[in-house]
Write a protein that holds these residues in place. Structure first.
Motif, PDB file in Angstrom:
ATOM      1  N   ARG A 167       2.619   5.986  -2.973  1.00 56.64           N
ATOM      2  CA  ARG A 167       3.741   6.723  -3.564  1.00 56.64           C
ATOM      3  C   ARG A 167       3.540   6.901  -5.069  1.00 56.64           C
ATOM      4  O   ARG A 167       3.738   8.000  -5.610  1.00 56.64           O
ATOM      5  CB  ARG A 167       5.050   5.982  -3.283  1.00 56.64           C
ATOM      6  N   GLN A 168       3.120   5.830  -5.743  1.00 53.09           N
ATOM      7  CA  GLN A 168       2.912   5.913  -7.191  1.00 53.09           C
ATOM      8  C   GLN A 168       1.738   6.817  -7.546  1.00 53.09           C
ATOM      9  O   GLN A 168       1.796   7.563  -8.529  1.00 53.09           O
ATOM     10  CB  GLN A 168       2.703   4.510  -7.772  1.00 53.09           C
ATOM     11  N   LEU A 169       0.684   6.758  -6.748  1.00 54.11           N
ATOM     12  CA  LEU A 169      -0.459   7.654  -6.997  1.00 54.11           C
ATOM     13  C   LEU A 169      -0.029   9.111  -6.887  1.00 54.11           C
ATOM     14  O   LEU A 169      -0.428   9.957  -7.702  1.00 54.11           O
ATOM     15  CB  LEU A 169      -1.575   7.367  -6.000  1.00 54.11           C
TER      16      LEU A 169
ATOM     17  N   GLY B 295       0.788  -1.216   0.000  1.00 60.97           N
ATOM     18  CA  GLY B 295       0.000   0.000   0.000  1.00 60.97           C
ATOM     19  C   GLY B 295       0.824   1.271   0.000  1.00 60.97           C
ATOM     20  O   GLY B 295       0.452   2.264  -0.624  1.00 60.97           O
ATOM     21  N   LEU B 296       1.943   1.265   0.710  1.00 67.92           N
ATOM     22  CA  LEU B 296       2.786   2.456   0.728  1.00 67.92           C
ATOM     23  C   LEU B 296       3.326   2.767  -0.666  1.00 67.92           C
ATOM     24  O   LEU B 296       3.391   3.929  -1.075  1.00 67.92           O
ATOM     25  CB  LEU B 296       3.938   2.281   1.718  1.00 67.92           C
TER      26      LEU B 296
ATOM     27  N   VAL C 154       2.796   8.052  10.407  1.00 67.25           N
ATOM     28  CA  VAL C 154       3.578   9.199   9.944  1.00 67.25           C
ATOM     29  C   VAL C 154       4.070   8.975   8.523  1.00 67.25           C
ATOM     30  O   VAL C 154       3.997   9.873   7.666  1.00 67.25           O
ATOM     31  CB  VAL C 154       4.760   9.466  10.893  1.00 67.25           C
ATOM     32  N   LEU C 155       4.574   7.773   8.233  1.00 67.17           N
ATOM     33  CA  LEU C 155       5.084   7.488   6.900  1.00 67.17           C
ATOM     34  C   LEU C 155       3.983   7.614   5.862  1.00 67.17           C
ATOM     35  O   LEU C 155       4.189   8.202   4.802  1.00 67.17           O
ATOM     36  CB  LEU C 155       5.687   6.079   6.858  1.00 67.17           C
ATOM     37  N   GLY C 156       2.799   7.066   6.167  1.00 67.47           N
ATOM     38  CA  GLY C 156       1.688   7.165   5.232  1.00 67.47           C
ATOM     39  C   GLY C 156       1.313   8.606   4.948  1.00 67.47           C
ATOM     40  O   GLY C 156       1.100   8.995   3.793  1.00 67.47           O
TER      41      GLY C 156
END
Length: 229
Positions: free
Chosen positions: A68-70, A63-64, A94-96
Motif C-alpha cells: 500500500r505504501q509503495l 506486506g500488505l 484478491v486483496l493483494g
C-alpha cells in the motif's frame, strides 16, 4: 537483463537467500534484500528497483501495508510488485492485487515459475519502453522513425536526448535516478558522469519550451515525466 534491479522483502532467511540465489542464477546481477517491511521501504525509496518481490507475513509493517505504501508513494508507485506468500486464500490474493500488486505467487513455490513471473513483468516494462510510438499531450516520440515532434513541429534532439525522452515517455510518472538513466541510455559501465545527465535535461527542457515543465526534478533522486499528461 544485467541492468535491472530487484528488491526481495522476505523475513525468513532461508527463503530470502533462495530467492536471491534463483534470481542471480537467472542472470539478474543487482538483487537487494530486506528482512522486514521498514528496511524494504527504505531500500525501495533510495534505490528505486525495477521490481519488488514481497512477502506478506513480515514483522512490524506487514506486506500488505508495504504494498500500500509503495503504491501511494510518487517515487515508487510505478514499480511492479510480485507478492510471494504462504497465504493462498482467494481473498488474500484478491486483496493483494487490488492494492496494486502485479502478480501473486504462493508458497511453496517453484524457482523456475518465480523467475518466469519476474521475467514476464520485466518484459512487459521493456515492451512498453520499446513500443514504436508514444504520445503525451502533443509530444510524439517515434522510435522506428527516430523522430520527435511537439504539436506537429519536429524537435532536433541529439541521440542521447532522444533516448532519454523515449525512456521517460515509456514510463510516465516513474522516477529514474541519474545512474539508471545512464544505464538505460548508454549501457552499464558507460563512462558518463551524473552531471552530464543534468546538462542533457537542461537542454531537453530548453528545446521543449513550456512543455519542458512536464519533466520533473525529484530532489535528491532524479527525474521523471509527469503522469496523466
Amino acid at each position: 537483463m544485467a541492468n535491472e534491479r530487484i528488491l526481495v522483502i522476505e523475513d525468513e532467511e532461508a527463503i530470502r537467500e533462495l530467492v536471491v540465489l534463483a534470481l542471480e542464477s537467472a542472470g539478474y546481477h543487482t538483487v537487494m534484500s530486506a528482512a522486514n517491511g521498514e528496511d524494504g521501504l527504505k531500500l525501495a525509496q533510495v534505490h528505486l528497483p525495477d521490481l519488488v518481490i514481497l512477502d506478506l507475513m513480515l514483522p512490524g509493517i506487514d506486506g500488505l501495508d508495504v504494498c500500500r505504501q509503495l503504491k501511494n508513494n510518487e517515487l515508487t508507485k510505478a514499480i511492479p510488485v510480485i507478492i510471494l506468500s504462504a497465504k493462498s486464500d482467494e481473498s488474500d490474493v484478491v486483496l493483494g492485487l487490488e492494492l496494486g500488486a502485479a502478480d501473486y505467487v504462493t508458497k511453496p513455490f517453484s524457482r523456475k515459475i518465480l523467475v518466469a513471473r519476474v521475467r514476464a513483468q520485466l518484459r512487459q516494462l521493456s515492451e512498453q519502453e520499446d513500443s514504436s510510438e508514444k504520445r503525451h499531450n502533443g509530444l510524439v516520440i517515434n522510435d522506428e522513425l527516430h523522430s520527435a515532434k511537439l504539436n506537429g513541429e519536429n524537435l532536433e534532439l541529439t541521440y542521447s536526448e532522444f533516448a532519454i525522452m523515449k525512456l521517460f515517455a515509456a514510463h510516465p510518472g516513474r522516477v529514474f535516478t541519474r545512474n539508471q538513466i545512464i544505464n538505460r541510455v548508454k549501457g552499464d559501465g558507460y563512462p558518463v558522469t551524473e552531471r552530464a545527465i543534468d546538462v542533457q535535461i537542461v537542454n531537453l527542457r530548453r528545446k521543449l519550451g513550456e512543455w519542458g515543465a512536464n519533466i520533473d526534478t525529484v530532489r535528491g533522486v532524479g527525474y521523471r515525466l509527469k503522469s496523466g499528461i
